[in-house]
Design a protein around this motif. Structure first.
Motif, PDB file in Angstrom:
ATOM      1  N   VAL A 172       0.833  -1.386   0.119  1.00 48.03           N
ATOM      2  CA  VAL A 172      -0.067   0.138   0.012  1.00 48.03           C
ATOM      3  C   VAL A 172       1.060   1.207   0.000  1.00 48.03           C
ATOM      4  O   VAL A 172       1.726   1.417   0.918  1.00 48.03           O
ATOM      5  CB  VAL A 172      -0.947   0.067   1.187  1.00 48.03           C
ATOM      6  CG1 VAL A 172      -1.638   1.423   1.305  1.00 48.03           C
ATOM      7  CG2 VAL A 172      -1.999  -1.347   1.251  1.00 48.03           C
ATOM      8  N   ALA A 173       0.654   1.971  -0.935  1.00 42.68           N
ATOM      9  CA  ALA A 173       1.302   3.517  -1.076  1.00 42.68           C
ATOM     10  C   ALA A 173       2.988   3.368  -0.690  1.00 42.68           C
ATOM     11  O   ALA A 173       3.519   3.874   0.144  1.00 42.68           O
ATOM     12  CB  ALA A 173       0.661   4.321  -0.200  1.00 42.68           C
ATOM     13  N   ARG A 215       6.322  -0.240  -7.160  1.00 37.97           N
ATOM     14  CA  ARG A 215       7.137   1.052  -7.341  1.00 37.97           C
ATOM     15  C   ARG A 215       6.605   2.090  -6.545  1.00 37.97           C
ATOM     16  O   ARG A 215       5.616   1.840  -5.911  1.00 37.97           O
ATOM     17  CB  ARG A 215       6.884   1.382  -8.983  1.00 37.97           C
ATOM     18  CG  ARG A 215       5.519   1.744  -9.313  1.00 37.97           C
ATOM     19  CD  ARG A 215       5.458   2.231 -10.942  1.00 37.97           C
ATOM     20  NE  ARG A 215       4.167   2.603 -11.088  1.00 37.97           N
ATOM     21  CZ  ARG A 215       3.144   1.682 -11.490  1.00 37.97           C
ATOM     22  NH1 ARG A 215       3.296   0.451 -11.547  1.00 37.97           N
ATOM     23  NH2 ARG A 215       2.072   2.059 -11.730  1.00 37.97           N
ATOM     24  N   ALA A 216       7.441   3.383  -6.371  1.00 36.24           N
ATOM     25  CA  ALA A 216       6.800   4.350  -5.580  1.00 36.24           C
ATOM     26  C   ALA A 216       5.453   4.745  -5.921  1.00 36.24           C
ATOM     27  O   ALA A 216       5.142   4.865  -6.967  1.00 36.24           O
ATOM     28  CB  ALA A 216       7.845   5.505  -5.860  1.00 36.24           C
ATOM     29  N   GLY A 217       4.815   4.685  -4.784  1.00 36.96           N
ATOM     30  CA  GLY A 217       3.350   5.511  -4.885  1.00 36.96           C
ATOM     31  C   GLY A 217       2.222   4.174  -5.392  1.00 36.96           C
ATOM     32  O   GLY A 217       1.231   4.321  -5.044  1.00 36.96           O
ATOM     33  N   TRP A 218       2.901   3.152  -5.472  1.00 34.93           N
ATOM     34  CA  TRP A 218       1.806   1.990  -6.162  1.00 34.93           C
ATOM     35  C   TRP A 218       1.235   1.316  -4.937  1.00 34.93           C
ATOM     36  O   TRP A 218       1.912   1.023  -3.893  1.00 34.93           O
ATOM     37  CB  TRP A 218       2.983   1.240  -6.984  1.00 34.93           C
ATOM     38  CG  TRP A 218       1.891   0.089  -7.647  1.00 34.93           C
ATOM     39  CD1 TRP A 218       1.118   0.344  -8.888  1.00 34.93           C
ATOM     40  CD2 TRP A 218       1.899  -1.541  -7.171  1.00 34.93           C
ATOM     41  NE1 TRP A 218       0.605  -1.078  -9.360  1.00 34.93           N
ATOM     42  CE2 TRP A 218       0.913  -1.979  -8.372  1.00 34.93           C
ATOM     43  CE3 TRP A 218       2.378  -2.070  -6.224  1.00 34.93           C
ATOM     44  CZ2 TRP A 218       0.840  -3.203  -8.260  1.00 34.93           C
ATOM     45  CZ3 TRP A 218       1.919  -3.450  -6.188  1.00 34.93           C
ATOM     46  CH2 TRP A 218       1.195  -3.926  -7.124  1.00 34.93           C
ATOM     47  N   THR A 219      -0.041   0.989  -5.293  1.00 42.15           N
ATOM     48  CA  THR A 219      -0.683  -0.120  -4.296  1.00 42.15           C
ATOM     49  C   THR A 219      -1.342  -1.186  -5.284  1.00 42.15           C
ATOM     50  O   THR A 219      -2.144  -0.980  -6.170  1.00 42.15           O
ATOM     51  CB  THR A 219      -1.978   0.693  -3.521  1.00 42.15           C
ATOM     52  OG1 THR A 219      -1.577   1.766  -2.937  1.00 42.15           O
ATOM     53  CG2 THR A 219      -2.915  -0.116  -2.940  1.00 42.15           C
ATOM     54  N   GLY A 220      -1.054  -2.344  -4.858  1.00 43.47           N
ATOM     55  CA  GLY A 220      -1.295  -3.519  -5.451  1.00 43.47           C
ATOM     56  C   GLY A 220      -1.303  -4.971  -4.767  1.00 43.47           C
ATOM     57  O   GLY A 220      -0.577  -4.745  -3.468  1.00 43.47           O
ATOM     58  N   THR A 259      -9.621  -8.576  -3.390  1.00 43.61           N
ATOM     59  CA  THR A 259      -8.684  -9.452  -4.443  1.00 43.61           C
ATOM     60  C   THR A 259      -7.697  -8.783  -5.184  1.00 43.61           C
ATOM     61  O   THR A 259      -6.644  -9.349  -5.248  1.00 43.61           O
ATOM     62  CB  THR A 259      -9.728 -10.242  -5.323  1.00 43.61           C
ATOM     63  OG1 THR A 259     -10.895 -11.018  -4.479  1.00 43.61           O
ATOM     64  CG2 THR A 259      -9.137 -11.234  -6.324  1.00 43.61           C
ATOM     65  N   LEU A 260      -7.941  -7.672  -5.714  1.00 45.81           N
ATOM     66  CA  LEU A 260      -6.868  -7.034  -6.334  1.00 45.81           C
ATOM     67  C   LEU A 260      -7.303  -5.463  -6.321  1.00 45.81           C
ATOM     68  O   LEU A 260      -8.337  -4.978  -6.097  1.00 45.81           O
ATOM     69  CB  LEU A 260      -6.737  -7.391  -7.811  1.00 45.81           C
ATOM     70  CG  LEU A 260      -7.802  -7.184  -8.705  1.00 45.81           C
ATOM     71  CD1 LEU A 260      -7.824  -5.792  -9.381  1.00 45.81           C
ATOM     72  CD2 LEU A 260      -7.842  -8.177  -9.914  1.00 45.81           C
TER      73      LEU A 260
END
Length: 460
Positions: free
Chosen positions: A99-100, A125-130, A247-248
């Protein structure tokens, strides 16, 4: 780039997209008599768990509050929670989320008490949430370990299901019938995007001459590029209260996949003798999102012992095109397929039918997708979608047919556009059940499909 030549089964056959039609399974006749039930051994049987969040570092749930920094270890208790017993657990299926993220990095999930493997479970990567779903062997203390290889991020861990060990006393487990990716749903060509807060119900007929009962499907669920906002999807049985997990997660304008195990609801038998099942997709975001569902396996309570069981393994790297590990060195170009052989020490040629692991696409020069599968026949499905500066990891169940000489097992990776590297990590394999009668085979298949949006709740 997503796979545009996608088609979706309807109740009467299949719908056309871009002039192509996905193969339609053979029509089902009335099921034949079930094979004689056998005494089932428990090792490697799959069991549903109550979808439950066990770690959320944003709030200090299950781990200290705050981001997980490079080299920091989080031990996650996975036995004795979400309906999972305290003993007899060989491996657990978890949805691992970042998260973030503060910077580029990756997370590794592995069994506690073992050395950290040279693999990755989720890249960010920076800033990504997944997120990415992973099957992780459980340590002797009932925990798994999550460590940040690089890049600080908050971490989520949701329990999805578990595999019993040889010492388990649990009954009612399911066996897996692994499949090459089969496209069940693509809302771009079948009913349109799921609106914000909306739920789409997927109903399908399922035929199995052995009379098994389907408990879950293994499926790659993809939020398609073009969504106007970020949000998350939850896949669930559609029965009772929707679980409070995701889930995603998807980001605006990105393609976001995650392969997971989806519980299903039994609806009864139709006039042709096929069982009917359903599951639901709920979209939680500020805008609508299109969704693709590619099925890669069926979990059934096969009393006759026909199917495969999960064999836990320490995570290990199978292939890396960046260094030439397990495959020829170098990026893969447009419409290229890399055929690979499984290492003989990791599988049993006579019994192994599939493996479970992660495909990571990296270093793409243009937007592309990659597909990991048996390599024996064309497939209209994708495993990951990547772009320059946007690496992606997704798990999958991969069929491993015998090589032409019958001495090895093989699999393949397809790259659609430009050039990109890929990395493959293996976390376990699926072997023919020791209880399967000699000469027995599976006939499990989806024979029809239809879907609809749940009516919106009326205001008061």
């Amino acid at each position: 780039m997503y796979r545009a030549a996608a088609s979706t089964l309807t109740a009467l056959g299949c719908a056309f997209a871009a002039g192509l039609c996905a193969p339609t399974p053979a029509s089902a006749a009335s099921p034949t008599a079930a094979l004689t039930a056998v005494a089932r051994t428990p090792g490697g049987n799959y069991h549903l768990a109550t979808p439950t969040r066990v770690v959320d570092t944003r709030y200090g749930q299950g781990a200290p509050r705050g981001t997980v920094d490079p080299g920091e270890v989080v031990k996650v208790k996975v036995t004795g929670v979400a309906g999972i017993p305290t003993t007899g657990v060989g491996a657990v299926v978890v949805n691992l989320g970042a998260v973030a993220a503060k910077s580029y990095g990756w997370l590794v999930a592995y069994p506690s008490g073992q050395a950290k493997p040279a693999t990755s479970t989720l890249n960010y990567r920076a800033g990504w949430t997944g997120s990415a779903t992973a099957t992780v062997p459980v340590g002797s203390d009932g925990t798994i370990t999550v460590i940040a290889g690089a890049g600080s991020t908050d971490v989520l861990v949701d329990v999805v299901g578990w595999y019993s060990s040889a010492t388990s006393t649990q009954t009612g487990g399911a066996l897996l019938d692994p499949q090459d990716p089969y496209r069940l749903e693509d809302t771009r060509y079948n009913g349109g995007a799921i609106p914000a807060g909306g739920t789409r119900v997927e109903q399908f007929g399922f035929y199995d001459s052995a009379g098994s009962r389907l408990k879950a499907i293994a499926a790659n669920v993809t939020a398609v590029a073009g969504s106007t906002t970020s949000g998350y999807l939850t896949t669930w049985s559609g029965t009772g209260t929707r679980p409070g997990v995701s889930t995603l997660q998807y980001a605006r304008g990105e393609v976001s996949p995650n392969t997971t195990n989806v519980p299903v609801t039994y609806l009864g038998v139709d006039g042709l003798g096929s069982s009917r099942y359903s599951f639901s997709l709920t979209a939680m975001g500020a805008g609508a999102v299109n969704v693709i569902v590619d099925v890669v396996g069926y979990y059934t309570t096969a009393a006759d012992g026909v199917g495969t069981v999960y064999v836990p393994m320490a995570p290990q790297r199978l292939a890396d095109t960046r260094i030439g590990l397990g495959v020829a060195k170098g990026k893969r170009g447009t419409n290229s397929t890399a055929q690979m052989l499984m290492p003989t020490g990791l599988v049993t040629t006579a019994r192994t039918k599939a493996f479970v692991g992660n495909l990571t696409g990296t270093g793409a020069t243009k937007s592309t997708y990659q597909t990991i599968w048996s390599g024996t026949a064309p497939t209209d499905s994708s495993t990951i979608n990547i772009a320059p500066g946007r690496d992606r990891t997704n798990g999958s169940i991969v069929l491993t047919p015998k090589s032409d000489d019958g001495a090895r097992l093989r699999y393949a990776v397809f790259n659609q556009n430009a050039s990109a590297d890929f990395v493959i990590d293996m976390t376990g394999r699926f072997d023919t059940s020791p209880d399967q009668p000699a000469g027995a085979s599976s006939s499990k298949r989806i024979v029809s499909h239809q879907s609809y949006l749940m009516p919106a709740a009326k205001g008061r």
